[in-house]
Design an enzyme around this catalytic site. Structure first.
Site, PDB file in Angstrom:
ATOM      1  N   ASP B  12       0.872  -1.174   0.000  1.00 13.51           N
ATOM      2  CA  ASP B  12       0.000   0.000   0.000  1.00 13.51           C
ATOM      3  C   ASP B  12       0.906   1.220   0.000  1.00 13.51           C
ATOM      4  OD1 ASP B  12      -2.187  -1.618   0.133  1.00 13.51           O
ATOM      5  OD2 ASP B  12      -2.632  -1.248   2.241  1.00 13.51           O
ATOM      6  N   ASP B 131     -13.844  -4.467  -2.814  1.00 11.80           N
ATOM      7  CA  ASP B 131     -13.784  -4.403  -1.353  1.00 11.80           C
ATOM      8  C   ASP B 131     -15.156  -4.770  -0.808  1.00 11.80           C
ATOM      9  OD1 ASP B 131     -11.167  -3.517  -1.531  1.00 11.80           O
ATOM     10  OD2 ASP B 131     -11.711  -1.393  -1.413  1.00 11.80           O
TER      11      ASP B 131
END
Lengths: 229, 253
Positions: B12, B131
């Site tokens: 990330d 997600d």
């Protein structure tokens, strides 16, 4: 202008990885991503990559006047096809029902949904994405330093069914054996991506940049003086 | 022996640095992206995924030189996601050296971008990231905007639609599990994977090596993605592969 290695650019996909990997294995060589017919035909060796759909690739090649250029290069100098650059060498593809370059006999087929079960009867996914074992079918200078069964990185939904079994230089299993590399005179072509296959991928590209385009592996050794003739 | 199951470390990236959050919040610095990518390549990572979680769009271009630097020395597939809004963003990332591009929020807002990008660059380079959070009714609901916005979409139905639109792969993250180290949401992963003919990458919740194996065996994932267990040196990729092998899973060693 004369370059050592021409990477044929016909507007399909990103050729940066291929050229970066070639520069990495041959730092002294000049590598050029190009669609200039003259540069391609004057290059010492030619790489023919490709991603996307076969119909689009053939149309882009045609639009740039590169079809004959690819055919001439494939007939005259060390030539490496990668992924779609392998599939396009053949006569026909099921993908969009389009004609290929027809340089080699055979056709390109889609992995058939009904056959995609592994030995545990679990469904195999298409595209075939990831690292699969490459089983060498013949000795070839391109396999120097690469152990039989080494894994290379694949990403594709279609595979080549060679019209002549002698073309097959390696196969992989998914779930049935399919042709993953072919060799014919000065042509070597791979379904997987050597530029994305870490150390062994670089070894294969390194073999290409030193390959003289002859099929027979060097049978001579230093103890056999007859070979010097 | 055939195709190996893949282990994919995820980086990330926030404004040029690798960070790690818990349940999509509380960011913690984990290091320099190029250095980390180099280490994972040496350890035998099968691919690398970079998710650009930079909030402001003017800082988002910081990811491009990072991808360029990684791509010129790490010769394994690179997936980059985050902030993709139009087909031209896909092109920019591919030109920087990405092999695949992850599309998440935009896939929901403008599904045609997925179809157009797949038609232009090929399905093989389009990864739709989904997600998912279990909602009050116990349904698996798709979220966008980094997990902030509920969509009302059912995860399995959405994944099937994305396959139809041309996605080549699905990156499935359980928000309930992300950062908790309690394992993947196996029921969700299996439901999505079994509904699709394209590969599914399981993500969110890995805390032990057994979780990775469970993702493949019970979750039917084609690849497993993890971040913190690798970033903070708890396990190496190689150890993860050996563990999967001991569980009868085919891996690249």
């Amino acid at each position: 202008m004369s370059v050592d290695i021409a990477v044929i650019d016909y507007g399909m996909g990103n050729l940066r990885s291929v050229s970066k990997a070639l520069e990495h294995v041959a730092p002294a060589a000049s590598v050029l991503v190009t669609s200039d017919p003259e540069i391609i035909l004057n290059a010492g060796r030619v790489v023919f990559p490709g991603v996307g759909a076969m119909g689009d690739c053939m149309a882009e090649l045609d639009q740039r006047g590169l079809i004959d250029v690819v055919k001439q290069a494939a007939a005259s100098k060390p030539f490496l096809g990668i992924c779609l650059g392998m599939q396009m060498l053949f006569e026909h593809s099921e993908e969009g029902d389009v004609a290929g370059l027809g340089i080699l006999p055979g056709r390109v087929l889609r992995f058939p949904a009904e056959a995609m079960l592994d030995h545990r009867n679990e469904r195999l996914k298409v595209p075939h994405i990831g690292w699969n074992e490459v089983h060498q079918a013949v000795p070839h200078p391109m396999w120097n330093g690469i152990i039989d069964g080494t894994r290379f990185y694949f990403v594709h939904s279609y595979y080549v069914e060679a019209g002549n079994p002698e073309l097959v230089s390696a196969f992989s299993m998914y779930p049935f054996p399919f042709t993953c590399t072919v060799a014919h005179n000065n042509i070597f072509a791979v379904q997987f991506h050597p530029e994305k296959s870490q150390a062994m991928g670089l070894t294969l590209l390194g073999n290409f940049v030193t390959w003289d385009g002859n099929v027979a592996p060097n049978q001579c050794d230093t103890f056999n003086t007859e070979c010097a003739i | 022996m055939g195709l190996a199951k893949r282990i994919i470390p995820c980086l990330d990236v926030n404004a040029g640095r690798v960070v790690k959050g818990v349940n999509f919040l509380e960011l913690r610095d984990a290091g320099d992206p190029v250095e980390i990518a180099r280490r994972y390549d040496k350890e035998g990572a099968d691919e690398l995924t970079f998710l650009d979680i930079t909030a402001s769009s003017d800082q988002r271009d910081l990811i491009l030189p990072i991808i360029e630097a990684v791509a010129s020395e790490v010769f394994i597939p690179l997936t980059v996601g985050g902030g993709v809004r139009e087909v031209n963003d896909v092109r920019r990332l591919l030109n920087a050296g990405a092999d695949k591009v992850g599309i998440n929020t935009t896939a929901v807002l403008k599904p045609q971008v997925v179809a157009d990008a797949a038609a232009r660059f090929g399905s093989q380079c389009i990864v739709v990231a989904i997600d998912v959070k279990t909602n009050d009714q116990g349904r698996w609901e798709v979220y966008t905007h980094g997990g902030r916005t509920a969509t009302g979409l059912d995860a399995v139905e959405w994944a099937v639609k994305m396959q139809e639109m041309g996605a080549g792969e699905i990156l499935l993250t359980s928000m309930d599990k992300d950062g908790t180290k309690s394992g993947f949401n196996l029921a969700l992963t299996r439901a999505v994977s079994d509904a699709l003919s394209i590969p599914v990458i399981a993500s969110g919740g890995v805390g032990t090596l057994q979780h990775l194996a469970d993702g493949v065996i019970q979750g039917h994932a084609d690849a497993v993605l993890a971040a913190s267990i690798f970033h903070f040196g708890e396990y190496s990729i190689h150890e993860a592969k050996l563990h999967m092998l001991q569980n009868g899973i085919e891996v690249r060693l």
